[in-house]
Enzyme design. Sequence first.
Site, short mmCIF file in Angstrom:
data_model
loop_
_atom_site.label_atom_id
_atom_site.label_comp_id
_atom_site.label_asym_id
_atom_site.label_seq_id
_atom_site.Cartn_x
_atom_site.Cartn_y
_atom_site.Cartn_z
CG ASN A 149 75.56 67.71 71.79
OD1 ASN A 149 75.52 68.86 71.26
ND2 ASN A 149 74.78 66.63 70.99
CD1 TRP A 150 75.54 72.97 76.24
CD2 TRP A 150 76.31 74.90 75.69
NE1 TRP A 150 76.41 73.48 77.27
CE2 TRP A 150 76.59 74.74 76.88
CE3 TRP A 150 76.38 76.22 74.90
CZ2 TRP A 150 77.14 75.92 77.59
CZ3 TRP A 150 76.95 77.25 75.88
CH2 TRP A 150 77.47 77.08 77.21
CE LYS A 151 71.33 66.82 71.67
NZ LYS A 151 70.19 65.76 71.68
CG HIS B 58 74.67 63.85 67.77
ND1 HIS B 58 73.14 63.64 67.59
CD2 HIS B 58 74.68 63.60 69.17
CE1 HIS B 58 72.54 63.83 68.61
NE2 HIS B 58 73.19 63.78 69.70
CD GLU C 238 69.89 65.68 68.10
OE1 GLU C 238 71.03 66.33 68.18
OE2 GLU C 238 69.29 65.07 69.05
CD GLU D 287 74.35 60.39 72.12
OE1 GLU D 287 74.18 60.91 73.29
OE2 GLU D 287 74.48 60.95 71.08
N GLY E 297 66.60 62.60 73.76
CA GLY E 297 65.40 63.50 74.15
C GLY E 297 63.96 63.00 74.15
CB SER F 24 66.54 60.30 78.38
OG SER F 24 65.77 60.63 77.05
N GLY G 244 72.53 65.94 76.59
CA GLY G 244 71.75 66.95 75.96
C GLY G 244 71.15 67.97 76.77
P1 PGA Z 1 69.54 64.12 75.41
O1 PGA Z 1 70.57 64.20 74.25
O2 PGA Z 1 70.28 64.03 76.74
O3 PGA Z 1 68.67 65.25 75.53
O4 PGA Z 1 68.57 62.81 75.19
C1 PGA Z 1 71.53 63.21 74.14
C2 PGA Z 1 72.35 63.64 72.92
O5 PGA Z 1 71.82 63.65 71.93
O6 PGA Z 1 73.75 63.54 72.88
#
Ligand code: PGA
Length: 255
Positions: free
Chosen positions: A8-10, A96, A98, A172, A178, A215, A236
Amino acid sequence: MKKILVANWKMNPNSRDEAEALAGAVCAYAKNKEVEILLAPPFVYLDTVSRVFLATGSQMKLCAQNVFWETQGAFTGEVSPTMLRSEGVSHVILGHSERRKWLGETDVVVNKKIKSALGRDLNVILCVGEQKETRDKGLDVAKLYIKSQLQYALEGINTADISGLHLIVAYEPIWAIGTGMADKPEDTAEMSRYIKDTLGFMGLGQNFRVLYGGSVTSENAALFFAEKDIDGALVGRAGLNAEEFGKIIEIAQKF
Ligand code: PGA
């Protein structure tokens, strides 16, 4: 069954050139690996990444990070499932944390989006996860929270809607995203079994895959993949570094 890895490149990287270079480098690491790999770039780079897949003959799949529930019309700034299909997208990440946090996406919105995506032949990766305060009350309390997220998100969806498609759940925990504080693999495995059982009780069948996200790095990936109930990872930050993601691919292949 092969493990699944979703990068997931966000909202990264900053330019099309960088997106092209990252996709190209990941293609090289992914070549001939027994792992199902999906790249989820921002909408504006879907075409670029798709061209890289074509040029390199990559088997990786294209995943979107969001979709709207309507198929066409006066919805400024939105992208429909039909548009995604026409760009060669096969999967979409929905729910997600976010998007729930920054865009105010509710369970009702997530539910509408899932129905629309499945109805237009898009496989869905549904994200669920609890806050730290919830988890601090114990895994059983977190399970109940996840159960209610699943029930809301999948309200009114039945096996016929999913038939021929994949509904994948990404567990998640919000506090693990993150932060560098990944969940304990054995707790994730227990949660994964619970999610599979819950979907079974909801009459949605038995063949669900559950990914872990939060993470994941090349340092901890093997511990998660060693758990048979964890079917892969939603990655991520580590997915933005081709070499690091390449290591995770290499590890996933061993399981
Ligand atoms: P992260 O993000 O690996 O940077 O913790 C995971 C995600 O939000 O899908």
